[in-house]
Write a protein that holds these residues in place. Structure first.
Motif, mmCIF file in Angstrom:
data_model
loop_
_atom_site.group_PDB
_atom_site.id
_atom_site.type_symbol
_atom_site.label_atom_id
_atom_site.label_comp_id
_atom_site.label_asym_id
_atom_site.label_seq_id
_atom_site.Cartn_x
_atom_site.Cartn_y
_atom_site.Cartn_z
ATOM 1 N N LEU A 54 3.238 5.958 -4.225
ATOM 2 C CA LEU A 54 3.660 5.295 -5.434
ATOM 3 C C LEU A 54 2.274 5.324 -6.490
ATOM 4 O O LEU A 54 2.474 5.551 -7.510
ATOM 5 C CB LEU A 54 3.555 3.681 -5.304
ATOM 6 N N ALA A 55 1.062 5.142 -5.864
ATOM 7 C CA ALA A 55 -0.217 5.205 -6.837
ATOM 8 C C ALA A 55 -0.286 6.666 -7.204
ATOM 9 O O ALA A 55 -0.827 6.803 -8.256
ATOM 10 C CB ALA A 55 -1.185 4.679 -5.624
ATOM 11 N N VAL A 56 0.139 7.858 -6.442
ATOM 12 C CA VAL A 56 -0.213 9.195 -7.107
ATOM 13 C C VAL A 56 0.729 9.501 -8.307
ATOM 14 O O VAL A 56 0.326 9.753 -9.306
ATOM 15 C CB VAL A 56 0.056 10.069 -5.863
ATOM 16 N N ARG A 57 2.112 8.745 -7.968
ATOM 17 C CA ARG A 57 2.822 8.962 -9.153
ATOM 18 C C ARG A 57 2.677 8.202 -10.433
ATOM 19 O O ARG A 57 2.869 8.631 -11.712
ATOM 20 C CB ARG A 57 4.372 8.642 -8.576
ATOM 21 N N ARG A 58 2.147 7.062 -10.297
ATOM 22 C CA ARG A 58 1.787 6.358 -11.354
ATOM 23 C C ARG A 58 0.417 6.730 -11.941
ATOM 24 O O ARG A 58 0.612 6.731 -13.216
ATOM 25 C CB ARG A 58 1.740 4.718 -10.709
ATOM 26 N N HIS A 59 -0.461 7.258 -11.291
ATOM 27 C CA HIS A 59 -1.736 7.403 -11.983
ATOM 28 C C HIS A 59 -2.131 8.942 -12.121
ATOM 29 O O HIS A 59 -2.830 9.217 -13.032
ATOM 30 C CB HIS A 59 -3.141 6.838 -11.125
ATOM 31 N N HIS A 60 -1.519 9.937 -11.331
ATOM 32 C CA HIS A 60 -1.821 11.093 -11.354
ATOM 33 C C HIS A 60 -3.512 11.382 -11.526
ATOM 34 O O HIS A 60 -4.064 11.924 -12.220
ATOM 35 C CB HIS A 60 -1.050 11.766 -12.599
ATOM 36 N N PRO A 61 -4.205 10.938 -10.131
ATOM 37 C CA PRO A 61 -5.393 10.649 -10.171
ATOM 38 C C PRO A 61 -6.124 12.332 -10.296
ATOM 39 O O PRO A 61 -5.404 13.252 -9.823
ATOM 40 C CB PRO A 61 -5.748 10.016 -8.986
ATOM 41 N N SER A 62 -7.346 12.400 -10.479
ATOM 42 C CA SER A 62 -8.170 13.177 -10.557
ATOM 43 C C SER A 62 -8.395 13.977 -8.962
ATOM 44 O O SER A 62 -8.169 15.154 -8.439
ATOM 45 C CB SER A 62 -9.341 13.391 -11.128
ATOM 46 N N VAL A 63 -8.683 12.705 -8.226
ATOM 47 C CA VAL A 63 -8.897 13.115 -6.622
ATOM 48 C C VAL A 63 -8.107 11.898 -6.047
ATOM 49 O O VAL A 63 -8.065 10.661 -6.415
ATOM 50 C CB VAL A 63 -10.565 12.839 -6.419
ATOM 51 N N LEU A 64 -7.634 12.259 -4.950
ATOM 52 C CA LEU A 64 -7.139 11.363 -3.949
ATOM 53 C C LEU A 64 -7.706 11.628 -2.413
ATOM 54 O O LEU A 64 -7.918 12.643 -2.101
ATOM 55 C CB LEU A 64 -5.231 11.752 -3.655
ATOM 56 N N VAL A 65 -8.554 10.373 -2.218
ATOM 57 C CA VAL A 65 -9.221 10.610 -0.839
ATOM 58 C C VAL A 65 -8.245 10.055 0.105
ATOM 59 O O VAL A 65 -7.635 8.870 0.144
ATOM 60 C CB VAL A 65 -10.456 9.641 -1.019
ATOM 61 N N LEU A 66 -7.775 10.871 1.189
ATOM 62 C CA LEU A 66 -6.577 10.621 1.935
ATOM 63 C C LEU A 66 -6.970 10.605 3.442
ATOM 64 O O LEU A 66 -7.553 11.692 3.809
ATOM 65 C CB LEU A 66 -5.501 11.771 1.572
ATOM 66 N N ASP A 67 -6.699 9.658 4.027
ATOM 67 C CA ASP A 67 -6.983 9.647 5.589
ATOM 68 C C ASP A 67 -5.404 10.162 6.149
ATOM 69 O O ASP A 67 -4.722 10.397 5.810
ATOM 70 C CB ASP A 67 -6.804 8.050 6.263
ATOM 71 N N LEU A 68 -5.789 10.879 7.318
ATOM 72 C CA LEU A 68 -4.594 11.750 7.788
ATOM 73 C C LEU A 68 -3.825 10.923 8.948
ATOM 74 O O LEU A 68 -2.701 11.079 9.237
ATOM 75 C CB LEU A 68 -5.085 12.782 8.820
#
Length: 223
Positions: A54-68
């Motif tokens: 939801l956050a990625v689709r809404r903001h299209h961020p430059s960077v996503l810091v993602l835990d596995l």
């Protein structure tokens, strides 16, 4: 979602960031570190995979810091889908998983960086800067393990590429034997030796005898 905001006005930094981790303390630490660089703006945080999408689709961020591992779910296979949802987002994996196999899979899936949570604070900031700039970042200690594993794989692949007879011919060539001498030792014709030699040259992409021997040694086919 734990936090979700959009900055406005002329103070909006150039690089937006979404933090995806199910541990509040970890996210707080990441937020504090990244906030040291005025180029970064934390626009959203998530603690589950659905929240992350939801956050990625809404903001299209430059960077996503993602835990596995988020809320009991593996996000490894979600990396391609996250990139499909936001193609220009750069994914920096921050995880406890130090197995090179996980790093390789994440990078193959499209992640731009892979960093362990045990890394120094400055390393997270540097890694985020690098992936945001379009580079790929792998924690140095983990990168060394990946290089060794890839070398072993390439050696195994080259070994499978040559037949047992071709390996014998190659070994004798490396020892300095002529085609005639090799034919005598292996009880085959000189023409057969020449055929094997030509096939070896093509498979290893080596033109001269020196190139051929060097290529074989690099692939672990010769001592």
């Amino acid at each position: 979602m734990d936090a979700d905001r959009v900055t406005s006005g002329e103070s909006t930094p150039q690089l937006t960031v979404v933090l995806a981790d199910d541990h509040l303390v970890v996210r707080a630490g990441m937020r504090l570190l990244l906030s040291q660089d005025p180029a970064f703006d934390i626009v959203a945080e998530s603690s589950t995979l659905p929240e992350t999408f939801l956050a990625v689709r809404r903001h299209h961020p430059s960077v996503l810091v993602l835990d596995l591992a988020i809320a009991g779910q593996s996000s490894l296979r979600s990396i391609p889908e996250l990139l499909e949802a936001s193609p220009h987002t750069r994914i920096l994996v921050l995880t406890m998983q130090g197995d090179p196999a996980f790093a390789r899979e994440a990078l193959r899936g499209g992640a731009a960086g892979y960093l362990l949570k045990e890394a120094a604070a400055e390393e997270l900031l540097g890694a985020a800067r690098q992936v945001a700039a379009g580079a790929t970042y792998v924690q140095p200690s983990l990168g060394a393990h990946l290089a060794v594993a890839d070398l072993a794989t390439s050696r195994a692949g080259a070994d499978d590429l040559l037949t047992a007879r071709e390996v014998e011919v190659l070994s004798l060539l490396a020892l300095g034997h002529t085609n005639q001498e090799i034919a005598g030792r292996l009880h085959i014709s000189v023409r057969t030796v020449e055929t094997h030699r030509a096939r070896i040259r093509d498979k290893l992409d080596a033109e001269t005898k020196a190139d051929l021997v060097m290529a074989a040694r690099e692939r672990g086919l010769l001592p």
